[in-house]
Design an enzyme around this catalytic site. Structure first.
Site, PDB file in Angstrom:
ATOM      1  N   LYS A 162      33.345   0.580 -21.846  1.00  0.00           N
ATOM      2  CA  LYS A 162      32.265  -0.325 -21.479  1.00  0.00           C
ATOM      3  C   LYS A 162      30.978   0.170 -22.141  1.00  0.00           C
ATOM      4  CE  LYS A 162      29.618   1.080 -17.794  1.00  0.00           C
ATOM      5  NZ  LYS A 162      28.980   1.105 -16.585  1.00  0.00           N
ATOM      6  N   HIS A 192      36.782   2.780 -15.561  1.00  0.00           N
ATOM      7  CA  HIS A 192      37.303   3.971 -14.882  1.00  0.00           C
ATOM      8  C   HIS A 192      37.309   3.813 -13.362  1.00  0.00           C
ATOM      9  CE1 HIS A 192      32.977   4.924 -14.991  1.00  0.00           C
ATOM     10  NE2 HIS A 192      33.211   5.516 -13.855  1.00  0.00           N
ATOM     11  N   LYS A 196      40.335   4.948  -9.866  1.00  0.00           N
ATOM     12  CA  LYS A 196      40.091   5.632  -8.592  1.00  0.00           C
ATOM     13  C   LYS A 196      41.180   5.225  -7.607  1.00  0.00           C
ATOM     14  CE  LYS A 196      35.089   5.925  -9.213  1.00  0.00           C
ATOM     15  NZ  LYS A 196      34.875   7.342  -9.473  1.00  0.00           N
ATOM     16  N   GLU A 230      23.462   4.797  -5.782  1.00  0.00           N
ATOM     17  CA  GLU A 230      23.273   6.158  -6.285  1.00  0.00           C
ATOM     18  C   GLU A 230      21.967   6.696  -5.740  1.00  0.00           C
ATOM     19  OE1 GLU A 230      24.363   6.979 -10.606  1.00  0.00           O
ATOM     20  OE2 GLU A 230      23.967   4.832 -10.568  1.00  0.00           O
ATOM     21  N   ASP A 249      25.223  -2.904 -16.018  1.00  0.00           N
ATOM     22  CA  ASP A 249      25.814  -1.570 -15.962  1.00  0.00           C
ATOM     23  C   ASP A 249      26.858  -1.467 -14.856  1.00  0.00           C
ATOM     24  OD1 ASP A 249      26.010   1.105 -16.810  1.00  0.00           O
ATOM     25  OD2 ASP A 249      24.720   1.784 -15.187  1.00  0.00           O
ATOM     26  N   HIS A 254      32.100  -2.823 -13.095  1.00  0.00           N
ATOM     27  CA  HIS A 254      32.867  -2.190 -12.025  1.00  0.00           C
ATOM     28  C   HIS A 254      32.983  -3.055 -10.765  1.00  0.00           C
ATOM     29  CE1 HIS A 254      32.459   1.192 -14.597  1.00  0.00           C
ATOM     30  NE2 HIS A 254      31.209   1.424 -14.298  1.00  0.00           N
ATOM     31  N   LYS A 350      19.815   2.359  -8.089  1.00  0.00           N
ATOM     32  CA  LYS A 350      19.530   3.786  -8.298  1.00  0.00           C
ATOM     33  C   LYS A 350      18.449   4.218  -7.325  1.00  0.00           C
ATOM     34  CE  LYS A 350      21.107   4.157 -12.987  1.00  0.00           C
ATOM     35  NZ  LYS A 350      22.258   5.012 -12.674  1.00  0.00           N
ATOM     36  N   LYS A 355      24.482   8.071  -1.572  1.00  0.00           N
ATOM     37  CA  LYS A 355      25.421   7.806  -2.674  1.00  0.00           C
ATOM     38  C   LYS A 355      26.704   7.259  -2.074  1.00  0.00           C
ATOM     39  CE  LYS A 355      27.977  10.385  -6.238  1.00  0.00           C
ATOM     40  NZ  LYS A 355      27.890   9.382  -7.290  1.00  0.00           N
TER      41      LYS A 355
HETATM   42  N1  LIG Z   1      29.307   9.135 -21.285  1.00  0.00           N
HETATM   43  C1  LIG Z   1      29.784   8.475 -20.257  1.00  0.00           C
HETATM   44  O1  LIG Z   1      29.905   8.984 -19.128  1.00  0.00           O
HETATM   45  C2  LIG Z   1      30.245   7.041 -20.440  1.00  0.00           C
HETATM   46  C3  LIG Z   1      30.665   6.318 -19.307  1.00  0.00           C
HETATM   47  C4  LIG Z   1      31.122   5.008 -19.481  1.00  0.00           C
HETATM   48  C5  LIG Z   1      31.146   4.471 -20.751  1.00  0.00           C
HETATM   49  N2  LIG Z   1      30.718   5.191 -21.825  1.00  0.00           N
HETATM   50  C6  LIG Z   1      30.785   4.572 -23.151  1.00  0.00           C
HETATM   51  O2  LIG Z   1      31.549   5.402 -24.003  1.00  0.00           O
HETATM   52  C7  LIG Z   1      31.045   5.354 -25.325  1.00  0.00           C
HETATM   53  C8  LIG Z   1      30.702   6.760 -25.763  1.00  0.00           C
HETATM   54  O3  LIG Z   1      29.710   7.272 -24.912  1.00  0.00           O
HETATM   55  P1  LIG Z   1      29.140   8.745 -25.044  1.00  0.00           P
HETATM   56  O4  LIG Z   1      28.251   8.946 -23.881  1.00  0.00           O
HETATM   57  O5  LIG Z   1      30.216   9.724 -25.280  1.00  0.00           O
HETATM   58  O6  LIG Z   1      28.249   8.607 -26.353  1.00  0.00           O
HETATM   59  P2  LIG Z   1      27.722   9.765 -27.286  1.00  0.00           P
HETATM   60  O7  LIG Z   1      27.539  11.026 -26.520  1.00  0.00           O
HETATM   61  O8  LIG Z   1      26.555   9.214 -28.034  1.00  0.00           O
HETATM   62  O9  LIG Z   1      28.923  10.010 -28.287  1.00  0.00           O
HETATM   63  C9  LIG Z   1      29.304   9.121 -29.295  1.00  0.00           C
HETATM   64  C10 LIG Z   1      29.812   9.958 -30.451  1.00  0.00           C
HETATM   65  O10 LIG Z   1      30.201   9.046 -31.482  1.00  0.00           O
HETATM   66  C11 LIG Z   1      30.114   9.741 -32.704  1.00  0.00           C
HETATM   67  N3  LIG Z   1      29.846   8.776 -33.771  1.00  0.00           N
HETATM   68  C12 LIG Z   1      28.723   8.053 -33.970  1.00  0.00           C
HETATM   69  N4  LIG Z   1      28.848   7.295 -35.063  1.00  0.00           N
HETATM   70  C13 LIG Z   1      30.087   7.541 -35.551  1.00  0.00           C
HETATM   71  C14 LIG Z   1      30.801   7.074 -36.670  1.00  0.00           C
HETATM   72  N5  LIG Z   1      30.265   6.179 -37.523  1.00  0.00           N
HETATM   73  N6  LIG Z   1      32.043   7.531 -36.868  1.00  0.00           N
HETATM   74  C15 LIG Z   1      32.594   8.454 -36.041  1.00  0.00           C
HETATM   75  N7  LIG Z   1      31.958   8.934 -34.972  1.00  0.00           N
HETATM   76  C16 LIG Z   1      30.725   8.483 -34.716  1.00  0.00           C
HETATM   77  C17 LIG Z   1      28.961  10.722 -32.568  1.00  0.00           C
HETATM   78  O11 LIG Z   1      29.329  11.967 -33.114  1.00  0.00           O
HETATM   79  P3  LIG Z   1      28.918  12.326 -34.636  1.00  0.00           P
HETATM   80  O12 LIG Z   1      27.435  12.296 -34.670  1.00  0.00           O
HETATM   81  O13 LIG Z   1      29.516  13.676 -34.862  1.00  0.00           O
HETATM   82  O14 LIG Z   1      29.537  11.284 -35.483  1.00  0.00           O
HETATM   83  C18 LIG Z   1      28.765  10.860 -31.061  1.00  0.00           C
HETATM   84  O15 LIG Z   1      28.934  12.168 -30.614  1.00  0.00           O
HETATM   85  C19 LIG Z   1      29.854   4.396 -25.283  1.00  0.00           C
HETATM   86  O16 LIG Z   1      30.272   3.106 -25.619  1.00  0.00           O
HETATM   87  C20 LIG Z   1      29.440   4.428 -23.814  1.00  0.00           C
HETATM   88  O17 LIG Z   1      28.813   3.234 -23.428  1.00  0.00           O
HETATM   89  C21 LIG Z   1      30.274   6.465 -21.705  1.00  0.00           C
END
Ligand SMILES: NC(=O)c1ccc[n+]([C@@H]2O[C@H](COP(=O)([O-])OP(=O)(O)OC[C@H]3O[C@@H](n4cnc5c(N)ncnc54)[C@H](OP(=O)(O)O)[C@@H]3O)[C@@H](O)[C@H]2O)c1
Length: 503
Positions: A162, A192, A196, A230, A249, A254, A350, A355
């Site tokens: 998402k 996710h 749960k 939250e 969000d 969810h 928020k 929570k």
């Molecule tokens: N984090 C959470 O808890 C969470 C929860 C629900 C949903 N999501 C979703 O999950 C996704 C990822 O979230 P995140 O929080 O992990 O984001 P993030 O921390 O920004 O990680 C994304 C990663 O993608 C890599 N990336 C960027 N451009 C790329 C490319 N062209 N080719 C290959 N790799 C690339 C980057 O690493 P490099 O710079 O090394 O390429 C970066 O570390 C998003 O869509 C977010 O909305 C996240």
């Protein structure tokens, strides 16, 4: 239950937060529980250069912190299946080498051409990566074959994180882009929340018991509340959050999924297709909120300043005059025979008082009030109430009226509780783990169908559209941190003669 197939899990976005904090710890937990295929390979892809060992060390530190039951020997065993590949997944140049690496795994580890692609990257990259996967001919088999009969045929599936779209049109466009490369049976739109335990337990509660289903309708249920609250604020995620808000969000994704499990009809069988067919019908039965009803059916808010965190509107990264909501409460009606006249109140926010993620099913008062005039310990009859707590506790509570022992006759509410953690003595696993295993087994029961996602957007669009601008006016600092949201949310309930369940 089918065992998960051998496969390569290709995680795009390997150096990101989600991979380190959720996916890898969840996979480690599943490996420790003996649920992963023995010949699984995990290949992380992102742009920055790292060695296999370098990435494993980073992940070990994170898994130690986030996984349950850390054990160095078990990690070592699991880590040997983890590998890293540096490249820009949005560009075609890296794909021939990626394809070679995947073939190597087929030969060395017996992964049989099965690929589970996981898009853990920013949503702007989803379509480009799907197109590159297609151009590189990494999708070789219609998954239809493999989900029916595993056998020797390989499969390729894709998990999409998402947010799935920013609105109705972008979600439909993303669905079309995915559909050009993968069949619906190979597309796993992850939420996710559905991993749960208590969400799945809702199916059992409703359909494995005799006592709930006969009263699970508008004749006996006054209304349903679904809350995700939250206590923390947006923190340093303002850049993301200011483009998103509570409706996108939480509610569209969810909470409408939880809604679907509460509102759906019994599926013919417990197969993914039958479960999803009923969820789709429930989501599509939500009555579209007309523009002139939006103000009466929705309340938005932004938290005010407190000692812990400044007002949302003043945080660095929030646009000046931002009208993005950190709190939303909406009332939805479901136009079908089961729910006609029983509203669903859905809220998320928020910096709220407590929570919790929970479903409250409030039953109607008894048809005849034989105890009129009898004193009630809490001042009045509250009626039967089923509270399904999803987080942080995993607990179901049933409230009913009882006689207070002694005389004279006095009535008081009492509660029966089933605490899943205590009752079964099992710690809940990270929700991503069981979902990943489901995808390796080809089970889509807990993943969203295209029509559920699009139906969810249709339901919330009236609250996001330009037409809803009036409910966004003057929301800056309209609720105190640590409260239950704007006073207008209580007023919305009061107009209906109801109150929020804030206990
Ligand atoms: N984090 C959470 O808890 C969470 C929860 C629900 C949903 N999501 C979703 O999950 C996704 C990822 O979230 P995140 O929080 O992990 O984001 P993030 O921390 O920004 O990680 C994304 C990663 O993608 C890599 N990336 C960027 N451009 C790329 C490319 N062209 N080719 C290959 N790799 C690339 C980057 O690493 P490099 O710079 O090394 O390429 C970066 O570390 C998003 O869509 C977010 O909305 C996240």
């Amino acid at each position: 239950m089918r065992k998960p197939d051998p496969c390569v899990l290709v995680i795009f976005g390997a150096s990101g937060d989600l991979t380190a904090r959720k996916l890898i710890p969840a996979l480690y937990e599943m490996r420790a529980a003996g649920t992963l295929p023995s010949n699984l390979k995990v290949l992380g892809v992102s742009r920055r250069e790292k060695s296999d060992d370098g990435w494993r060390d980073e992940l070990a530190a994170s898994a130690k912190q986030h996984a349950k039951g850390w054990d160095a020997a078990k990690w070592k065993d699991f880590a040997s299946c983890i590998h890293y590949f540096a490249g820009d997944a949005a560009q075609g140049a890296m794909y021939p080498a990626l394809a070679d690496r995947l073939r190597e795994f087929d030969e060395s580890a017996g992964t049989k051409g099965n690929r589970l692609f996981y898009l853990s990257v920013a949503p702007e990259l989803y379509e480009a990566i799907v197109d590159r996967i297609s151009e590189a001919e990494l999708v070789t088999e219609g998954k239809r074959w493999c989900s029916i009969s595993p056998g020797d045929r390989s499969w390729q599936r894709i998990i999409i994180e998402k947010p799935f779209g920013h609105d109705e049109a972008s979600a439909a466009s993303l669905n079309r882009a995915l559909g050009r490369v993968f069949e619906e049976e190979a597309i796993y739109r992850i939420d996710h929340y559905l991993g749960k335990e208590v969400v799945q337990a809702m199916l059992v509660l409703r359909f494995a018991n005799t006592m709930f289903e006969p009263v699970w309708n508008h004749r006996y249920i006054d209304h349903v509340q679904i809350t995700a609250a939250e206590t923390v604020g947006v923190g340093n995620r303002t850049a993301f959050y200011d483009q998103t808000g509570a409706i996108r969000d939480m509610i569209q994704s969810h909470l409408l999924q939880i809604f679907a499990f509460v509102a759906m009809e019994p599926p013919t069988t417990m197969t993914a297709d039958d479960i999803r067919a009923e969820k789709i019908k429930a989501v599509r039965a939500i009555r579209p909120t007309l523009p002139d009803a939006v103000a009466a059916h929705g309340v938005l808010g932004q938290y005010a300043a407190a000692s812990t965190e400044g007002a949302y509107a003043e945080l660095a990264g929030v646009a000046k005059g931002s009208t993005t909501e950190t709190f939303a409460a909406i009332r939805l009606h479901v136009d079908n025979w089961r729910w006609a006249g029983t509203p669903f109140y859905i809220r998320s926010g928020k910096c709220l008082a407590r929570k919790c993620t929970e479903v409250v099913v409030q039953f109607k008062p008894p048809a005849a009030d034989l105890f009129r005039g009898v004193p009630h310990a809490s001042g009045g009859v509250e009626g039967n109430r089923l509270v399904i707590e999803i987080a942080p506790a995993q607990r179901t509570r049933l409230r009913f009226e009882s006689k207070v022992p002694g005389t004279p006759l006095t009535i008081a509410g009492v509660e029966m509780q089933a605490d899943f953690d205590k009752q079964f003595g099992v710690q809940a696993l990270e929700a991503y783990g069981p979902l990943l295993v489901d995808a390796m087994r080809g089970d889509q029961s807990l993943y969203k169908h295209r029509l559920e996602v699009e139906g969810g957007w249709v339901a919330v669009m009236p609250f996001l559209d330009a037409m809803s601008a009036p409910i966004r006016k003057s929301i800056a600092s309209n609720y105190a941190q640590g409260s239950w949201g704007p006073a207008a949310a209580d007023a919305m309930m009061a107009r209906d003669g109801r109150v929020w369940h804030n206990e």
